[in-house]
Write a protein that holds these residues in place. Structure first.
Motif, PDB file in Angstrom:
ATOM      1  N   GLU A  56       0.837  -1.190   0.000  1.00  4.46           N
ATOM      2  CA  GLU A  56       0.000   0.000   0.000  1.00  4.46           C
ATOM      3  C   GLU A  56       0.886   1.260   0.000  1.00  4.46           C
ATOM      4  O   GLU A  56       2.025   1.238   0.480  1.00  4.46           O
ATOM      5  CB  GLU A  56      -0.879   0.006   1.250  1.00  4.46           C
ATOM      6  CG  GLU A  56      -1.903  -1.126   1.302  1.00  4.46           C
ATOM      7  CD  GLU A  56      -2.993  -0.958   0.248  1.00  4.46           C
ATOM      8  OE1 GLU A  56      -3.206   0.204  -0.178  1.00  4.46           O
ATOM      9  OE2 GLU A  56      -3.604  -1.954  -0.131  1.00  4.46           O
ATOM     10  N   THR A  57       0.309   2.338  -0.553  1.00  2.07           N
ATOM     11  CA  THR A  57       1.060   3.586  -0.653  1.00  2.07           C
ATOM     12  C   THR A  57       1.538   4.063   0.712  1.00  2.07           C
ATOM     13  O   THR A  57       2.689   4.474   0.892  1.00  2.07           O
ATOM     14  CB  THR A  57       0.186   4.674  -1.306  1.00  2.07           C
ATOM     15  OG1 THR A  57      -0.176   4.254  -2.616  1.00  2.07           O
ATOM     16  CG2 THR A  57       0.961   5.998  -1.369  1.00  2.07           C
ATOM     17  N   LYS A  58       0.654   4.000   1.700  1.00  2.00           N
ATOM     18  CA  LYS A  58       0.991   4.448   3.049  1.00  2.00           C
ATOM     19  C   LYS A  58       2.136   3.624   3.620  1.00  2.00           C
ATOM     20  O   LYS A  58       3.084   4.179   4.208  1.00  2.00           O
ATOM     21  CB  LYS A  58      -0.223   4.354   3.956  1.00  2.00           C
ATOM     22  CG  LYS A  58       0.032   4.842   5.381  1.00  2.00           C
ATOM     23  CD  LYS A  58      -1.230   4.750   6.221  1.00  2.00           C
ATOM     24  CE  LYS A  58      -0.967   5.233   7.634  1.00  2.00           C
ATOM     25  NZ  LYS A  58      -2.168   5.125   8.495  1.00  2.00           N
ATOM     26  N   ASP A  59       2.060   2.300   3.455  1.00  2.00           N
ATOM     27  CA  ASP A  59       3.117   1.431   3.953  1.00  2.00           C
ATOM     28  C   ASP A  59       4.424   1.698   3.231  1.00  2.00           C
ATOM     29  O   ASP A  59       5.511   1.666   3.839  1.00  2.00           O
ATOM     30  CB  ASP A  59       2.719  -0.039   3.771  1.00  2.00           C
ATOM     31  CG  ASP A  59       1.514  -0.412   4.626  1.00  2.00           C
ATOM     32  OD1 ASP A  59       1.305   0.275   5.655  1.00  2.00           O
ATOM     33  OD2 ASP A  59       0.802  -1.366   4.269  1.00  2.00           O
ATOM     34  N   TYR A  60       4.350   1.961   1.948  1.00  2.00           N
ATOM     35  CA  TYR A  60       5.537   2.231   1.142  1.00  2.00           C
ATOM     36  C   TYR A  60       6.226   3.511   1.620  1.00  2.00           C
ATOM     37  O   TYR A  60       7.451   3.575   1.754  1.00  2.00           O
ATOM     38  CB  TYR A  60       5.149   2.354  -0.329  1.00  2.00           C
ATOM     39  CG  TYR A  60       6.337   2.345  -1.263  1.00  2.00           C
ATOM     40  CD1 TYR A  60       6.978   1.150  -1.592  1.00  2.00           C
ATOM     41  CD2 TYR A  60       6.824   3.524  -1.817  1.00  2.00           C
ATOM     42  CE1 TYR A  60       8.066   1.136  -2.444  1.00  2.00           C
ATOM     43  CE2 TYR A  60       7.906   3.517  -2.672  1.00  2.00           C
ATOM     44  CZ  TYR A  60       8.528   2.315  -2.994  1.00  2.00           C
ATOM     45  OH  TYR A  60       9.620   2.317  -3.825  1.00  2.00           O
ATOM     46  N   ILE A  61       5.413   4.544   1.920  1.00  2.00           N
ATOM     47  CA  ILE A  61       5.955   5.817   2.393  1.00  2.00           C
ATOM     48  C   ILE A  61       6.592   5.649   3.772  1.00  2.00           C
ATOM     49  O   ILE A  61       7.684   6.178   4.055  1.00  2.00           O
ATOM     50  CB  ILE A  61       4.864   6.905   2.424  1.00  2.00           C
ATOM     51  CG1 ILE A  61       4.449   7.267   0.987  1.00  2.00           C
ATOM     52  CG2 ILE A  61       5.340   8.147   3.181  1.00  2.00           C
ATOM     53  CD1 ILE A  61       3.275   8.214   0.909  1.00  2.00           C
ATOM     54  N   GLU A  62       5.929   4.883   4.637  1.00  2.00           N
ATOM     55  CA  GLU A  62       6.407   4.732   6.007  1.00  2.00           C
ATOM     56  C   GLU A  62       7.562   3.740   6.130  1.00  2.00           C
ATOM     57  O   GLU A  62       8.156   3.597   7.191  1.00  2.00           O
ATOM     58  CB  GLU A  62       5.246   4.271   6.908  1.00  2.00           C
ATOM     59  CG  GLU A  62       4.165   5.339   7.076  1.00  2.00           C
ATOM     60  CD  GLU A  62       3.014   4.864   7.946  1.00  2.00           C
ATOM     61  OE1 GLU A  62       3.013   3.660   8.320  1.00  2.00           O
ATOM     62  OE2 GLU A  62       2.137   5.692   8.275  1.00  2.00           O
ATOM     63  N   SER A  63       7.916   3.052   5.062  1.00  2.00           N
ATOM     64  CA  SER A  63       8.983   2.053   5.113  1.00  2.00           C
ATOM     65  C   SER A  63      10.376   2.683   5.242  1.00  2.00           C
ATOM     66  O   SER A  63      11.328   2.023   5.618  1.00  2.00           O
ATOM     67  CB  SER A  63       8.939   1.180   3.848  1.00  2.00           C
ATOM     68  OG  SER A  63       9.288   1.960   2.707  1.00  2.00           O
ATOM     69  N   GLY A  64      10.490   3.966   4.912  1.00  2.00           N
ATOM     70  CA  GLY A  64      11.772   4.658   4.994  1.00  2.00           C
ATOM     71  C   GLY A  64      12.567   4.624   3.708  1.00  2.00           C
ATOM     72  O   GLY A  64      13.643   5.233   3.620  1.00  2.00           O
ATOM     73  N   ILE A  65      12.077   3.959   2.709  1.00  2.00           N
ATOM     74  CA  ILE A  65      12.822   3.852   1.456  1.00  2.00           C
ATOM     75  C   ILE A  65      12.929   5.188   0.740  1.00  2.00           C
ATOM     76  O   ILE A  65      13.915   5.466   0.049  1.00  2.00           O
ATOM     77  CB  ILE A  65      12.170   2.780   0.540  1.00  2.00           C
ATOM     78  CG1 ILE A  65      13.150   2.445  -0.616  1.00  2.00           C
ATOM     79  CG2 ILE A  65      10.811   3.260   0.007  1.00  2.00           C
ATOM     80  CD1 ILE A  65      12.702   1.249  -1.429  1.00  2.00           C
ATOM     81  N   LEU A  66      11.915   6.058   0.935  1.00  2.00           N
ATOM     82  CA  LEU A  66      11.958   7.355   0.251  1.00  2.00           C
ATOM     83  C   LEU A  66      13.081   8.232   0.828  1.00  2.00           C
ATOM     84  O   LEU A  66      13.737   8.985   0.092  1.00  2.00           O
ATOM     85  CB  LEU A  66      10.608   8.059   0.372  1.00  2.00           C
ATOM     86  CG  LEU A  66       9.412   7.318  -0.248  1.00  2.00           C
ATOM     87  CD1 LEU A  66       8.148   8.162  -0.146  1.00  2.00           C
ATOM     88  CD2 LEU A  66       9.689   6.949  -1.711  1.00  2.00           C
TER      89      LEU A  66
END
Length: 262
Positions: free
Chosen positions: A2-12
């Motif tokens: 999910e977009t939210k999980d992707y953002i919160e993963s720290g990869i950005l």
């Protein structure tokens, strides 16, 4: 994911700092092109880092940064080099590096300040301790002087100036029971370098017999000029002469400063 999980993963954040592999960078670029929310988050992270670096070090030039970087390499090993993707990404990488370096420099400066503060506090403590010792000594000397002066068992003998020093004067406080003798030398001038005052207990009859009962050593450092000398039990008079350092076996009558009968 999910977009939210992707953002919160720290990869950005890793993407912005330039710490991802080339394939990972491609993946983030693809996700950002497909999802405006992810692209907006990347821009937000970049903007935050730029603002932070500007507020910390608007005055640091590239040459200054290189000097800081070189010093850190000597202390901490090689500094991580960030891979560049574009002018903006390069700037963001440098900005993040500057923030990191400034943080380390700030902590190092605070550590030095703390060490200096500890050293200053230590010196101040030592100075205060020395001051307390000096004050305690002065108070003890003052108390001794007052006790001597107030002791009604003491016989006070006034010594007047003689030919060698007409304006000189002194007082003897003599307890005939304990045979203790104190000399108030506040009326004597400071002795010249290499000279010292010597106190004599005198017997006048059947002939003049002088007996040394001490030297007024450390004359300059004795603030109240009250000196305890040796005991005597049969004095008929007291005299003070100026003698060479270490004293003399017999008084130098030409240097008789004060004299007084009991």
């Amino acid at each position: 994911m999910e977009t939210k999980d992707y953002i919160e993963s720290g990869i950005l954040e890793l993407y912005v700092y330039g710490l991802l592999t080339e394939s990972e960078n491609d993946e983030v670029n693809a996700m950002a092109n497909k999802n405006p929310e992810i692209k907006e988050e990347i821009l937000s992270i970049e903007k935050a880092i730029i603002n932070l670096s500007s507020s910390f070090a608007p005055f640091i030039s590239h040459s200054q940064f290189e000097k800081i970087k070189a010093r850190l390499e000597l202390k901490h090993g090689k500094v991580v080099d960030f891979k560049s993707r574009s002018n903006t990404a390069t700037y963001i990488g440098w900005a993040a590096s500057i923030v990191l370096l400034l943080g380390i420099g700030f902590q190092y400066s605070k550590l030095n300040d703390s060490k200096e503060q500890i050293e200053t506090t230590k010196k101040e403590k030592e100075y205060l301790q020395q001051t307390v010792v000096v004050l305690e000594t002065k108070n003890k000397n003052t108390e001794t002087a007052l006790n001597v002066i107030r002791d009604e068992n003491n016989t006070v003998v006034a010594l007047g100036g003689q030919a060698a020093a007409p304006t000189a004067k002194a007082k003897i406080y003599w307890n005939k029971q304990t045979q203790l003798v104190y000399v108030d030398a506040s009326g004597l001038p400071e002795p010249p370098e290499g000279k010292v005052y010597q106190i004599w207990s005198l017997k006048l009859q059947p002939q003049l017999t002088p007996t040394s009962i001490g030297l007024l050593a450390n004359f300059k450092s004795n603030s109240n000029k009250l000196f305890a000398v040796e005991k005597t039990g049969d004095a008929e008079a007291f005299g003070i002469t100026l003698e060479p350092a270490g004293g003399s076996a017999t008084p130098t009558m030409e240097q008789l400063y004060t004299l007084g009968k009991v």
